[in-house]
Each structure stands twice: as structure tokens, then as C-alpha cells.
Design a protein around this motif. Sequence first.
Motif, PDB file in Angstrom:
ATOM      1  N   ASP A  68     -19.376  -1.560   9.535  1.00 29.07           N
ATOM      2  CA  ASP A  68     -20.739  -1.108   9.803  1.00 29.07           C
ATOM      3  C   ASP A  68     -20.861  -0.335  11.119  1.00 29.07           C
ATOM      4  O   ASP A  68     -21.949   0.114  11.479  1.00 29.07           O
ATOM      5  CB  ASP A  68     -21.696  -2.304   9.842  1.00 29.07           C
ATOM      6  CG  ASP A  68     -21.814  -2.983   8.478  1.00 29.07           C
ATOM      7  OD1 ASP A  68     -21.805  -2.266   7.460  1.00 29.07           O
ATOM      8  OD2 ASP A  68     -21.893  -4.224   8.443  1.00 29.07           O
TER       9      ASP A  68
ATOM     10  N   ARG B 114     -27.510  -8.688  24.978  1.00 23.99           N
ATOM     11  CA  ARG B 114     -28.171  -7.902  23.937  1.00 23.99           C
ATOM     12  C   ARG B 114     -28.941  -6.770  24.608  1.00 23.99           C
ATOM     13  O   ARG B 114     -29.622  -6.977  25.618  1.00 23.99           O
ATOM     14  CB  ARG B 114     -29.117  -8.749  23.094  1.00 23.99           C
ATOM     15  CG  ARG B 114     -28.418  -9.759  22.214  1.00 23.99           C
ATOM     16  CD  ARG B 114     -29.228 -10.104  20.984  1.00 23.99           C
ATOM     17  NE  ARG B 114     -30.536 -10.667  21.305  1.00 23.99           N
ATOM     18  CZ  ARG B 114     -31.471 -10.916  20.374  1.00 23.99           C
ATOM     19  NH1 ARG B 114     -31.237 -10.637  19.104  1.00 23.99           N
ATOM     20  NH2 ARG B 114     -32.628 -11.433  20.730  1.00 23.99           N
TER      21      ARG B 114
ATOM     22  N   TYR C  53     -33.495   3.227  18.261  1.00 22.41           N
ATOM     23  CA  TYR C  53     -33.533   2.241  17.185  1.00 22.41           C
ATOM     24  C   TYR C  53     -34.570   1.142  17.437  1.00 22.41           C
ATOM     25  O   TYR C  53     -34.663   0.187  16.676  1.00 22.41           O
ATOM     26  CB  TYR C  53     -32.161   1.583  17.011  1.00 22.41           C
ATOM     27  CG  TYR C  53     -31.090   2.528  16.488  1.00 22.41           C
ATOM     28  CD1 TYR C  53     -31.232   3.163  15.261  1.00 22.41           C
ATOM     29  CD2 TYR C  53     -29.935   2.770  17.221  1.00 22.41           C
ATOM     30  CE1 TYR C  53     -30.260   4.017  14.777  1.00 22.41           C
ATOM     31  CE2 TYR C  53     -28.953   3.621  16.755  1.00 22.41           C
ATOM     32  CZ  TYR C  53     -29.121   4.239  15.531  1.00 22.41           C
ATOM     33  OH  TYR C  53     -28.146   5.084  15.063  1.00 22.41           O
ATOM     34  N   GLU C  54     -35.368   1.285  18.515  1.00 20.12           N
ATOM     35  CA  GLU C  54     -36.290   0.210  18.884  1.00 20.12           C
ATOM     36  C   GLU C  54     -37.314  -0.064  17.792  1.00 20.12           C
ATOM     37  O   GLU C  54     -37.676  -1.214  17.549  1.00 20.12           O
ATOM     38  CB  GLU C  54     -36.995   0.538  20.204  1.00 20.12           C
ATOM     39  CG  GLU C  54     -37.847  -0.598  20.722  1.00 20.12           C
ATOM     40  CD  GLU C  54     -37.924  -0.624  22.236  1.00 20.12           C
ATOM     41  OE1 GLU C  54     -38.482  -1.599  22.761  1.00 20.12           O
ATOM     42  OE2 GLU C  54     -37.440   0.320  22.880  1.00 20.12           O
TER      43      GLU C  54
ATOM     44  N   GLU D 138     -36.877  -0.038  14.736  1.00 14.59           N
ATOM     45  CA  GLU D 138     -36.241  -0.831  13.686  1.00 14.59           C
ATOM     46  C   GLU D 138     -35.869  -2.223  14.173  1.00 14.59           C
ATOM     47  O   GLU D 138     -35.414  -3.062  13.388  1.00 14.59           O
ATOM     48  CB  GLU D 138     -34.977  -0.107  13.189  1.00 14.59           C
ATOM     49  CG  GLU D 138     -35.238   1.289  12.635  1.00 14.59           C
ATOM     50  CD  GLU D 138     -33.947   2.021  12.293  1.00 14.59           C
ATOM     51  OE1 GLU D 138     -32.997   1.351  11.851  1.00 14.59           O
ATOM     52  OE2 GLU D 138     -33.892   3.244  12.472  1.00 14.59           O
TER      53      GLU D 138
ATOM     54  N   LYS E  55     -33.421  -3.101  16.107  1.00 17.83           N
ATOM     55  CA  LYS E  55     -31.970  -3.317  16.083  1.00 17.83           C
ATOM     56  C   LYS E  55     -31.429  -3.521  17.496  1.00 17.83           C
ATOM     57  O   LYS E  55     -31.677  -2.720  18.380  1.00 17.83           O
ATOM     58  CB  LYS E  55     -31.260  -2.120  15.432  1.00 17.83           C
ATOM     59  CG  LYS E  55     -31.476  -2.015  13.938  1.00 17.83           C
ATOM     60  CD  LYS E  55     -30.658  -0.854  13.360  1.00 17.83           C
ATOM     61  CE  LYS E  55     -30.828  -0.746  11.856  1.00 17.83           C
ATOM     62  NZ  LYS E  55     -30.042   0.386  11.309  1.00 17.83           N
ATOM     63  N   TYR E  56     -30.665  -4.573  17.660  1.00 18.23           N
ATOM     64  CA  TYR E  56     -30.026  -4.853  18.933  1.00 18.23           C
ATOM     65  C   TYR E  56     -28.544  -4.509  18.860  1.00 18.23           C
ATOM     66  O   TYR E  56     -27.937  -4.511  17.792  1.00 18.23           O
ATOM     67  CB  TYR E  56     -30.154  -6.337  19.279  1.00 18.23           C
ATOM     68  CG  TYR E  56     -31.559  -6.787  19.564  1.00 18.23           C
ATOM     69  CD1 TYR E  56     -32.101  -6.670  20.838  1.00 18.23           C
ATOM     70  CD2 TYR E  56     -32.344  -7.350  18.556  1.00 18.23           C
ATOM     71  CE1 TYR E  56     -33.393  -7.094  21.104  1.00 18.23           C
ATOM     72  CE2 TYR E  56     -33.632  -7.779  18.815  1.00 18.23           C
ATOM     73  CZ  TYR E  56     -34.156  -7.648  20.091  1.00 18.23           C
ATOM     74  OH  TYR E  56     -35.432  -8.066  20.348  1.00 18.23           O
ATOM     75  N   THR E  57     -27.971  -4.246  20.028  1.00 18.32           N
ATOM     76  CA  THR E  57     -26.523  -4.157  20.142  1.00 18.32           C
ATOM     77  C   THR E  57     -26.148  -4.845  21.452  1.00 18.32           C
ATOM     78  O   THR E  57     -26.949  -5.594  22.002  1.00 18.32           O
ATOM     79  CB  THR E  57     -26.052  -2.691  20.091  1.00 18.32           C
ATOM     80  OG1 THR E  57     -24.613  -2.677  20.113  1.00 18.32           O
ATOM     81  CG2 THR E  57     -26.579  -1.869  21.252  1.00 18.32           C
TER      82      THR E  57
END
Length: 278
Positions: A86, A100, A106-107, A109, A111-113
Amino acid sequence: MTNIERLHQVDLDIVKEVINICNENGLVYYALGGTMLGAIRHKGFIPWDDDIDLGMPRKDYERFLEIAPSLLSKTLRLVNYKTDKDYHYYITRVQDIETRVMENRYEAEGKYTHVSIDIFPLDGSPNNALLRKIYYFKVMMHRGMMALHYKNGIDKERKRGLCERLFLKMMITLPTDKLFDAYHQKEKIDKILKKHNMWGSNFSGNIMGAYRTVEMIPTSWYGKDAFYNFENIKIRGIKEYNKYLSHLYGDYMQLPPVNARKVHFRIVEIHGQKVEES
């Protein structure tokens, strides 16, 4: 401590481990892009920059991929497209899995990374000028098809030429995420890049970086033993840094306007503790 300062501290902890692994195993690395600029202009991080970029000659890069997973501390993880299906990119990242961060694009959505540093392979190119242009075209074609698979993540704020903007506008309306298999494109890129050894090439570098073919520079600029102050450590960088930074940024000692100083990530958690906005 501000949010960006917290992020810088985690980045610095990661890069210290990576540099130690390189030093202990005889691997060559170079500070690239904004990291090299930060070392010269700020003696450390560019205040609004939120990552670290390192490049390794292909042989050193492949060796690092082999040994790093067993040598990195338990809070760090090496990730690339071969370790995680992915994962969106061709390059490798070393992530702190106990942090995190939220990436601005992407905020919406949610989504964290993780806080990470980027590690790029440095590859050569054909010495014949015409063959080099063909080589660049092939790499960029597959890179473009890879990006179109992840079209929702394309940076819409990035400066692009008119033709590129029109092309992207058209392609985004098509089901490109189904037309192009991203893993297959990454494998194609990998095969092409490995064909030319950096040290046997007149021009080499990080064609998978933000500046694409502009980052393919005369190999003689790299040198092997140029070290620079970066925060509280010494980091290996490009010996002909003035030529390199002028090539990438023009008048690189001139600060950009405030509205161009963009932060892409916001750290939200460190070791299970929420980070308050500051």
C-alpha cells in the motif's frame, strides 16, 4: 516547543541512527535537496521544512535495505514499495512508528502516517546525450503512470507548466487508478534505474526526487568526504554544494517569501501522547 520543532527532533533522532548504521558498515550517503540547503544556509533544518532527504549510491542503498531492518531500533521501521504493497512511492523511508503525523493534502480523509526521513537511490545515466534524454523519458513516463494510479494524492499546489497542468486535468477525469498498476510501474522504474552505475556516469543523481531530471547532476560534484554542521551533528553532503544548490534553487541564500514557506506535515502524537497545537 512548537509543532515543527517537535517534528524536527524526531527527524534528527532517526537520521542519527541511519548515519550510525552507514558509518559502522562503510556505506556512503549524501544530504540532498532541502537538507543540503539547510546545512549551508541554516546549519540545520530549514525552519519550515519538515523532512530530511538522504541519497545513497545504488550499491550502498541496496546494502542498507538488506541490513537496516535488523539494526534499527524497535521504534523505527524501514518501508518501501517492496515491504508494503500500500506504500505509494518508489523511494525508501525510515519511519518512527511511535509517532503520528497528518499530511495536509490528506487531512480531509483523516489519514495519518509517521514521522520519517526519505532515502533515495543515486543512479547513473547514459553518457551519450541523446541516449540520456531517452533514458530520462522512459523513467518519467513510468513515474507519471505510477502517479496517476494515486491521482487523489497528486500535489495540486505544486508549480507545473501549462502542458503538464492540462494533461493532469484531463487524466484525472479518467479511471487512471484502474488503467495503471502502480507496483508494475515501480518495478519498471527499478529495472531502468539499476542499469547505469553512478560512478561510471557523467551525470547521476536522484531522478525520483521532487525536481526530477534537474536532480541529475555532474557526478564529479558529489565528492566523498565533505561534512557539514547540521543541528548538533555532522552530516555528509555534496562537495560542490554551491554548484548543486545554485542549480536547484538559484540564489539559494535568499529566503523565499513567507507565503512560499509551506509545512506539509503536522505532528499529532509522540509515543502515545497527543501533541497540542502550538
